[in-house]
Each structure stands twice: as C-alpha cells, then as structure tokens.
Enzyme design. Structure first.
Site, PDB file in Angstrom:
ATOM      1  N   ARG A 149     128.293  45.817   7.370  1.00  0.00           N
ATOM      2  CA  ARG A 149     128.521  46.140   8.845  1.00  0.00           C
ATOM      3  C   ARG A 149     128.580  45.003   9.814  1.00  0.00           C
ATOM      4  O   ARG A 149     129.041  44.634  10.662  1.00  0.00           O
ATOM      5  CB  ARG A 149     127.647  47.403   9.327  1.00  0.00           C
ATOM      6  CG  ARG A 149     128.447  48.685   8.816  1.00  0.00           C
ATOM      7  CD  ARG A 149     127.237  49.779   9.279  1.00  0.00           C
ATOM      8  NE  ARG A 149     125.825  49.550   8.612  1.00  0.00           N
ATOM      9  CZ  ARG A 149     125.696  50.431   7.572  1.00  0.00           C
ATOM     10  NH1 ARG A 149     126.607  51.368   7.095  1.00  0.00           N
ATOM     11  NH2 ARG A 149     124.527  50.373   6.843  1.00  0.00           N
ATOM     12  N   ILE A 150     127.112  44.452   9.645  1.00  0.00           N
ATOM     13  CA  ILE A 150     126.648  43.304  10.612  1.00  0.00           C
ATOM     14  C   ILE A 150     127.398  41.970  10.259  1.00  0.00           C
ATOM     15  O   ILE A 150     127.930  41.172  11.002  1.00  0.00           O
ATOM     16  CB  ILE A 150     124.953  43.160  10.587  1.00  0.00           C
ATOM     17  CG1 ILE A 150     124.533  44.439  11.217  1.00  0.00           C
ATOM     18  CG2 ILE A 150     124.502  41.933  11.439  1.00  0.00           C
ATOM     19  CD1 ILE A 150     123.113  44.483  11.107  1.00  0.00           C
ATOM     20  N   ASP A 169     128.967  38.471  -1.388  1.00  0.00           N
ATOM     21  CA  ASP A 169     128.701  40.073  -1.439  1.00  0.00           C
ATOM     22  C   ASP A 169     129.571  40.527  -2.590  1.00  0.00           C
ATOM     23  O   ASP A 169     130.582  40.797  -2.657  1.00  0.00           O
ATOM     24  CB  ASP A 169     129.127  40.703  -0.219  1.00  0.00           C
ATOM     25  CG  ASP A 169     128.642  42.091  -0.101  1.00  0.00           C
ATOM     26  OD1 ASP A 169     128.607  42.748  -1.076  1.00  0.00           O
ATOM     27  OD2 ASP A 169     128.576  42.570   1.055  1.00  0.00           O
ATOM     28  N   ALA A 229     117.809  39.949   9.240  1.00  0.00           N
ATOM     29  CA  ALA A 229     117.940  41.370   8.347  1.00  0.00           C
ATOM     30  C   ALA A 229     116.479  41.485   7.949  1.00  0.00           C
ATOM     31  O   ALA A 229     116.193  42.498   8.694  1.00  0.00           O
ATOM     32  CB  ALA A 229     118.659  40.686   7.034  1.00  0.00           C
ATOM     33  N   ASP A 254     114.452  36.409  13.266  1.00  0.00           N
ATOM     34  CA  ASP A 254     114.022  37.557  13.937  1.00  0.00           C
ATOM     35  C   ASP A 254     113.038  38.461  13.404  1.00  0.00           C
ATOM     36  O   ASP A 254     112.591  39.518  13.805  1.00  0.00           O
ATOM     37  CB  ASP A 254     115.287  38.153  14.600  1.00  0.00           C
ATOM     38  CG  ASP A 254     115.070  39.681  15.187  1.00  0.00           C
ATOM     39  OD1 ASP A 254     114.505  39.531  16.269  1.00  0.00           O
ATOM     40  OD2 ASP A 254     115.453  40.726  14.827  1.00  0.00           O
ATOM     41  N   GLU A 259     104.790  41.522  10.187  1.00  0.00           N
ATOM     42  CA  GLU A 259     105.079  41.517  11.431  1.00  0.00           C
ATOM     43  C   GLU A 259     104.109  42.272  12.275  1.00  0.00           C
ATOM     44  O   GLU A 259     103.656  43.507  11.909  1.00  0.00           O
ATOM     45  CB  GLU A 259     106.664  42.378  11.643  1.00  0.00           C
ATOM     46  CG  GLU A 259     107.662  41.519  11.414  1.00  0.00           C
ATOM     47  CD  GLU A 259     109.090  42.175  11.247  1.00  0.00           C
ATOM     48  OE1 GLU A 259     109.258  43.245  11.994  1.00  0.00           O
ATOM     49  OE2 GLU A 259     109.841  41.631  10.848  1.00  0.00           O
ATOM     50  N   HIS A 277     111.691  40.489  16.113  1.00  0.00           N
ATOM     51  CA  HIS A 277     112.435  41.431  15.843  1.00  0.00           C
ATOM     52  C   HIS A 277     112.951  42.299  16.928  1.00  0.00           C
ATOM     53  O   HIS A 277     112.828  43.473  17.086  1.00  0.00           O
ATOM     54  CB  HIS A 277     111.598  42.431  14.839  1.00  0.00           C
ATOM     55  CG  HIS A 277     112.404  43.571  14.094  1.00  0.00           C
ATOM     56  ND1 HIS A 277     111.637  43.759  12.984  1.00  0.00           N
ATOM     57  CD2 HIS A 277     113.322  43.961  13.969  1.00  0.00           C
ATOM     58  CE1 HIS A 277     112.519  44.530  12.122  1.00  0.00           C
ATOM     59  NE2 HIS A 277     113.746  44.638  12.977  1.00  0.00           N
ATOM     60  N   ILE A 278     113.961  41.343  17.633  1.00  0.00           N
ATOM     61  CA  ILE A 278     114.634  42.284  18.683  1.00  0.00           C
ATOM     62  C   ILE A 278     116.108  42.176  18.707  1.00  0.00           C
ATOM     63  O   ILE A 278     116.791  42.620  19.583  1.00  0.00           O
ATOM     64  CB  ILE A 278     114.303  41.439  19.998  1.00  0.00           C
ATOM     65  CG1 ILE A 278     114.611  39.964  20.021  1.00  0.00           C
ATOM     66  CG2 ILE A 278     112.849  41.804  20.443  1.00  0.00           C
ATOM     67  CD1 ILE A 278     114.527  39.199  21.326  1.00  0.00           C
ATOM     68  N   ALA A 280     118.153  44.163  17.454  1.00  0.00           N
ATOM     69  CA  ALA A 280     118.815  45.413  17.789  1.00  0.00           C
ATOM     70  C   ALA A 280     118.232  45.957  19.061  1.00  0.00           C
ATOM     71  O   ALA A 280     118.673  46.978  19.792  1.00  0.00           O
ATOM     72  CB  ALA A 280     118.384  46.376  16.799  1.00  0.00           C
TER      73      ALA A 280
HETATM   74  P1  NAD Z   1     125.018  47.235   5.410  1.00  0.00           P
HETATM   75  O1  NAD Z   1     124.641  48.157   4.444  1.00  0.00           O
HETATM   76  O2  NAD Z   1     126.377  47.644   6.211  1.00  0.00           O
HETATM   77  O3  NAD Z   1     125.439  45.808   4.663  1.00  0.00           O
HETATM   78  C1  NAD Z   1     124.661  45.317   3.584  1.00  0.00           C
HETATM   79  C2  NAD Z   1     125.641  44.516   2.930  1.00  0.00           C
HETATM   80  O4  NAD Z   1     124.731  43.887   1.794  1.00  0.00           O
HETATM   81  C3  NAD Z   1     126.558  45.384   1.945  1.00  0.00           C
HETATM   82  O5  NAD Z   1     127.873  44.771   1.948  1.00  0.00           O
HETATM   83  C4  NAD Z   1     126.282  45.148   0.399  1.00  0.00           C
HETATM   84  O6  NAD Z   1     127.256  45.166  -0.470  1.00  0.00           O
HETATM   85  C5  NAD Z   1     125.562  43.575   0.592  1.00  0.00           C
HETATM   86  N1  NAD Z   1     124.476  43.524  -0.416  1.00  0.00           N
HETATM   87  C6  NAD Z   1     123.541  44.361  -0.841  1.00  0.00           C
HETATM   88  N2  NAD Z   1     122.785  43.481  -1.908  1.00  0.00           N
HETATM   89  C7  NAD Z   1     123.373  42.476  -2.036  1.00  0.00           C
HETATM   90  C8  NAD Z   1     123.033  41.249  -2.833  1.00  0.00           C
HETATM   91  N3  NAD Z   1     122.170  41.310  -3.713  1.00  0.00           N
HETATM   92  N4  NAD Z   1     123.751  40.215  -2.762  1.00  0.00           N
HETATM   93  C9  NAD Z   1     124.604  40.111  -1.876  1.00  0.00           C
HETATM   94  N5  NAD Z   1     125.215  40.989  -0.747  1.00  0.00           N
HETATM   95  C10 NAD Z   1     124.421  42.162  -0.983  1.00  0.00           C
HETATM   96  O7  NAD Z   1     124.065  46.835   6.205  1.00  0.00           O
HETATM   97  P2  NAD Z   1     123.660  46.266   7.716  1.00  0.00           P
HETATM   98  O8  NAD Z   1     123.757  47.451   8.554  1.00  0.00           O
HETATM   99  O9  NAD Z   1     124.930  45.299   7.685  1.00  0.00           O
HETATM  100  O10 NAD Z   1     122.337  45.510   7.671  1.00  0.00           O
HETATM  101  C11 NAD Z   1     122.268  44.310   7.219  1.00  0.00           C
HETATM  102  C12 NAD Z   1     120.783  43.952   7.475  1.00  0.00           C
HETATM  103  O11 NAD Z   1     120.496  43.931   8.597  1.00  0.00           O
HETATM  104  C13 NAD Z   1     119.709  45.069   6.771  1.00  0.00           C
HETATM  105  O12 NAD Z   1     119.017  44.275   5.867  1.00  0.00           O
HETATM  106  C14 NAD Z   1     119.105  45.932   8.046  1.00  0.00           C
HETATM  107  O13 NAD Z   1     117.901  46.352   7.687  1.00  0.00           O
HETATM  108  C15 NAD Z   1     119.136  44.563   8.777  1.00  0.00           C
HETATM  109  N6  NAD Z   1     118.993  45.055  10.241  1.00  0.00           N
HETATM  110  C16 NAD Z   1     118.046  44.389  11.102  1.00  0.00           C
HETATM  111  C17 NAD Z   1     118.252  44.525  12.627  1.00  0.00           C
HETATM  112  C18 NAD Z   1     117.178  43.847  13.359  1.00  0.00           C
HETATM  113  O14 NAD Z   1     116.643  44.243  14.268  1.00  0.00           O
HETATM  114  N7  NAD Z   1     116.646  42.582  13.032  1.00  0.00           N
HETATM  115  C19 NAD Z   1     118.849  45.670  12.827  1.00  0.00           C
HETATM  116  C20 NAD Z   1     119.748  46.504  11.891  1.00  0.00           C
HETATM  117  C21 NAD Z   1     119.790  46.028  10.882  1.00  0.00           C
HETATM  118  C1  MLT Z   2     117.114  48.161  12.085  1.00  0.00           C
HETATM  119  O1  MLT Z   2     116.807  48.347  10.840  1.00  0.00           O
HETATM  120  O2  MLT Z   2     117.719  49.002  12.498  1.00  0.00           O
HETATM  121  C2  MLT Z   2     116.076  47.290  12.686  1.00  0.00           C
HETATM  122  O3  MLT Z   2     115.110  46.762  12.222  1.00  0.00           O
HETATM  123  C3  MLT Z   2     115.866  47.624  14.327  1.00  0.00           C
HETATM  124  C4  MLT Z   2     114.780  48.296  14.550  1.00  0.00           C
HETATM  125  O4  MLT Z   2     114.826  49.463  14.308  1.00  0.00           O
HETATM  126  O5  MLT Z   2     113.846  47.879  15.220  1.00  0.00           O
END
Ligand code: NAD
Ligand code: MLT
Length: 528
Positions: A149-150, A169, A229, A254, A259, A277-278, A280
């Site tokens: 998604r991201i 991926d 991530a 981030d 943390e 970690h901001i 989101a």
């Molecule tokens: P998602 O599940 O939509 O996407 C993850 C992708 O990673 C998938 O397409 C999957 O096929 C791929 N993947 C899994 N294992 C893999 C590997 N070994 N090698 C390569 N690709 C691989 O997840 P998302 O919603 O896009 O979130 C991605 C990351 O961002 C997660 O770690 C999530 O926790 C993090 N996140 C962080 C914040 C923040 O505040 N910093 C907020 C939201 C999400």
């Molecule tokens: C998440 O996985 O959605 C993020 O880490 C954002 C958070 O909840 O702080």
C-alpha cells in the site's frame, strides 16, 4: 460491553463506540498494572503502537474478544497468544498510507537538500550556503523495498519527481508494477542500481536486519536510505559505520530499533535526518485510522462482522451480510451434532451445496467447529482458533463443495465421524433468515434450530406422537412445533418445546419417561 482504548486516539473513535451505549475507557499512557486491572472485564481493546499487547495482558482479560490495532503494523501484539485465546486481531491498514508516503517524500527531499541542517544553522544565525549544496531527485533511481500500500503510493509520487522507480517485492505481480511504471528487480539488482532506497516492508523473521553490513557494503556508493517502515529492518550499527565511511551518503529515519532511540551517535550524525515515528501522524490519517478501527470493533462486537482481520480471513461488509445467516446455521449444525454424540470425535466433514459453494469456507467451517467444540471444551473457542483447536485435538476437518443446489439454493451438510460411527445433519436458511434442519442421520425432516429441541428416535409405527405428547403434557411442557421424518432405519421426531417449569429447564424425568415409550429407541435434548 466494555472497551479499553489504551493509546491516544481521536475522540470520534470513542464517540462511535459510546453511541452503542457501551462503556469506553479511553486513557492513554496508564501504568501497566492499572491496565491489567482495567482489562479484566473488557470485551475489546484498542491500541496504537505504544501499548504492548503481551501474553500476560491477554491472559488478564478472560472476556476479551477483539484487539484492534489503530494503524498498520501489529508487531506490538502477541498474535500467538491472541489466537490461543480465540481473540480476533484487526488493524486499520491503508488508512494512513498516504500520510506515510508523503512523509517518505518529505524525507527524500530533506535528505537531498539538507533541509534539517540548513534550518538548524539558520536558527543558530549561520548562513553557510556552500556546505549545503544538494542533489536533485530528478533522474535518480529510487529502489522501493516492498511494493504494498505505502510502497505503491511512494512510487506514484516519485514518478512525479521524474525519478526512475525500481522495486523488490516477490509477492507482487509484474502487471501491478508495470501499471505504476515500476521495474521489478531482484534484491541484488535493486541494491546495485538504486541511488535512494526506501523501505516499505513489514517486520518479519525474514526481514529483520535485512539491511545489514554486507547489504550496505554492496550498495551503490553514496546511497541514501529512508526508513518509515520498522526500525528493526536495519542494523543501526552497520548503518552508522556506512555513514562514517561515506558508503552511505545519508539516512532518513522515522523508526528505530528501540523507540525512543538509544543510539545517540546515529541520530546525531550530520547526514542523518530523524523524526520520532510520526510518518502516520497527520490529522487526516489519525481521524481515518481511529474511525476505521472503532468501526471494526463495533461491527464485530455488535453483529459478528469481521473486517481487516489479521488472524482470520476477512470478507467485505456485503459478503459478511450474505454469509451471516449461514454462519448461524453452520454453528447450530455443529452444536446439534456435538450435543447428539457422546463418542470421541475423530473427524468433521463439511460440504456446501449450491450458491454457498462459492463462498468463504474458512468462516463457515470455523462456525461449525465453534458450535461443535463449545459443547465440550472449557476454553474459549471462536472463529479465530476453531481450526487450531481441531488440529490440537486431532480432529480431521474435510471440506468439499458442489455447485448442485439440491432442493435449496444453498445447503450445508455436516458429518461427524466418531469412534462409534457417523452423525449427520443438513440445514438450509429459510426466508427471512431462519436456520432450519432439513435432514438428520439420513432422515429428511424439517425443523427449527432454536430454543430447546427434544429429538426422539423411534420405530415407524402408529401412536408414537400421541404418547410423546401425553408425556410432555403431563409435565406441563408446551409443544411449539413437532416435526417428523421417516427413513429406512426408522423415524425421527424433533419437538421444539417450552417448559413451564419455573427454572425453564426440562426435568430429567421427562426424558426418562419418553425413553420408556416402547417404540422410542433414543431421546436427547438439544439447546441453542
Ligand atoms: P503492505 O502489507 O501493504 O505492504 C508490504 C509489502 O511488503 C507487500 O507488498 C509485501 O509483498 C512486501 N513484502 C513482504 N515481505 C517482503 C520481503 N521479504 N521482501 C520484499 N517485500 C516484502 O504494508 P504497508 O501498509 O505498505 O506498510 C509497510 C510498512 O510500513 C510496514 O512495516 C508498516 O508497519 C509500516 N508503517 C509505518 C508507519 C509509520 O508511522 N512509520 C505507518 C504505517 C505503516
Ligand atoms: C503503523 O503501523 O500504522 C504506524 O506505526 C503508525 C502508528 O500507529 O504509530
């Protein structure tokens, strides 16, 4: 119903649950012992990333049915302990993706244009233009690890900066990547071609410390790394070494291994941009995440609708609505057979006929098993742990389907294989949404599946109905419906009764007297 919101969430999330007349205890940052006390009688728990939902916390919540993570990553929830206790875990994936993608772009630009250093110098009265010469994003190659998604949102935005976007991926189709103008590469190719690498993968056993010393050494010299991530994807010691040797020109982080981060040298490095970690943390994302999470909790606790499940197959709201009456039917059939047998269950066969043959069977078979096991097990069995409960007990579960509709649009057939033989029940949903029994042990019969049923097996001869009616009348037991079926091995009567006894229970004597009727070979009471 009591819901605990243990981390900070927008007021709209709590309001949505309070509208149901439920008790919502929304307090972020309460001490751990207080949370352990508060959760003792809670039905639902909502957290963000601060609260660690450990085995101990889950064990302190015997009534808990749902844990909701207001966000994407569920690495702060002990999924094994949740499953063991039959607790559904949901998250709010996607609701914060745009915010994270935008923050990733902000970090890419901040790295390239030394924004943080420039601002810091200006605030200290310095005007050092020469040391702040940056680099354009245009024409550079961005390597995205994880095109989910991201990752996809980052790809779209990076294309607007005229970057060449490549990704690794293994779980994504070349078609999807092609639609985004992203070239899918191997991990090795991505490493050697990328000027910037951005991480968007989950933290799993396969990805922890993926970016280690060896990885960084083989990157393009001067690579810039962005991580929004999870912190444990990068070996922070190796990253600092890479920055010190200039193999890594910059890192924007981030998220951190611990943390708040302990690694002051890394955070303080001049080529590191750090945010707490901001990614989101925008008004829009938090509102969306909060409401989506609370809606999932409300729908599950109110009507059993499962969405955004992490430890259970999820279905769309529309599909869930269509499946709901069949879920009730499946659970009642499992419960009926469970109550009809005293023998050791070795296997369960579930067959779906007609339109149902195309639906989500994991949920339906789960409902059959919940109905079956909740008769015999003291531990909580829910849709989440029904399959693993069967596995643990050595009960083989076999599913099959047929598009043949038989006499009904959809029909569920359940067979229980025991050490003493088979029990078999089939059911359908009658309009408007009533689960009905249509066959019992090979005998066609049409009976309700609610309240209290007395099931009488007898030889097919005149006068049995009268005798059964007389015994029930004598004990002041009302007959609501009386269904009869005849098969080659005898007749079956299913009597839906209401006892006029103060306790509402049927006295043992009623069953004993029914059993004394010469034509009756077996009498059982079943309750739903
Ligand atoms: P998602 O599940 O939509 O996407 C993850 C992708 O990673 C998938 O397409 C999957 O096929 C791929 N993947 C899994 N294992 C893999 C590997 N070994 N090698 C390569 N690709 C691989 O997840 P998302 O919603 O896009 O979130 C991605 C990351 O961002 C997660 O770690 C999530 O926790 C993090 N996140 C962080 C914040 C923040 O505040 N910093 C907020 C939201 C999400
Ligand atoms: C998440 O996985 O959605 C993020 O880490 C954002 C958070 O909840 O702080």
């Amino acid at each position: 119903m009591k819901i605990i919101i243990a981390d900070s969430l927008p007021d709209s999330a709590a309001a949505l649950l309070r509208e149901q007349g439920w008790t919502v205890d929304a307090r972020a940052g309460r001490p751990a012992p207080e949370l352990l006390d508060d959760i003792a009688d809670a039905d639902g728990l909502i957290v963000r990333s601060a609260t660690k939902v450990t085995k101990a916390l889950i064990s302190a919540a015997p009534q808990l049915r749902i844990i909701a993570r207001a966000g994407t990553g569920v690495d702060n929830v002990d999924l094994g302990a949740a499953e063991e206790n039959g607790i559904l875990v949901v998250n709010a994936p996607g609701a914060n993706s745009i915010s994270v993608a935008e923050h990733t772009c902000a970090l890419l630009l901040a790295l390239s244009r030394h924004i943080a250093t420039a601002d810091n110098q200006m605030k200290r009265g310095l005007w050092e233009k020469k040391s702040l010469r940056g680099a354009e994003l245009r024409g550079k190659t961005l390597g995205i690890l994880g095109l989910g998604r991201i990752g996809c949102e980052v790809a779209r935005r990076a294309t607007a900066f005229e970057m060449t976007v490549v990704a690794y991926d293994p779980f994504i189709s070349t078609q999807l990547a092609g639609d985004l103008a992203v070239e899918l590469l191997s991990l090795d190719e991505l490493r050697t071609r990328s000027d910037y690498v951005t991480l968007h993968i989950p933290s799993t056993a396969a990805t922890v410390q993926l970016i280690d010393r060896a990885w960084l050494t083989q990157c393009k010299p001067g690579v810039r790394i962005v991580n929004t991530a999870r912190g444990d994807l990068i070996d922070e010691v190796a990253l600092l070494e890479g920055l010190t040797s200039n193999q890594v020109a910059g890192a924007a982080l981030d998220v951190f291994q611990v943390e708040p981060p302990m690694n002051e040298e890394l955070i303080g490095h001049p080529n590191v941009v750090a945010t707490p970690h901001i990614a989101a943390s925008t008004k829009e994302a938090q509102e969306l995440v909060g409401v989506e999470t609370a809606t999932c909790v409300r729908d599950f606790l109110k009507s059993g609708m499962v969405r955004n499940a992490v430890n259970f197959p999820t279905v769309s709201p529309e599909e869930s609505k269509q499946l709901q009456p069949y879920m009730v039917l499946a659970e009642r059939l499992g419960s009926l057979l469970g109550q009809l047998t005293d023998d050791r269950v070795e296997g369960v066969g579930v067959r779906y006929y007609g339109e149902l043959s195309e639906k989500k069977h994991d949920m339906l078979v789960g409902a059959v098993l919940v109905g079956l096991f909740k008769q015999v097990l003291s531990s909580t069995v829910t849709l989440v742990n029904a399959r693993s409960t069967a596995d643990q007990r050595g009960v083989e579960v076999v599913e099959s389907q047929s598009s043949r509709s038989r006499d009904f649009t959809s029909l569920i057939s359940v067979k229980l294989y025991t050490n003493a033989g088979e029990r078999w029940a089939e059911g359908a949903v009658f309009a408007p949404n009533e689960p009905r029994l249509v066959l019992l042990d090979g005998v066609p019969i049409e009976s309700t599946l609610q309240g209290t049923l007395i099931i009488v097996k007898n030889s097919d001869q005149p006068g049995v109905i009268g005798e059964v009616g007389t015994v029930l009348g004598k004990h002041d037991v009302n007959i609501a419906t009386f269904a009869l079926g005849r098969g080659p091995s005898g007749a079956v009567g299913v009597v839906n009764v209401e006892s006029n006894d103060e306790s509402g229970q049927l006295k043992d004597q009623v069953i004993e007297e029914l059993q004394e009727i010469p034509a009756v070979s077996d009498t059982r009471t079943v309750r739903f």
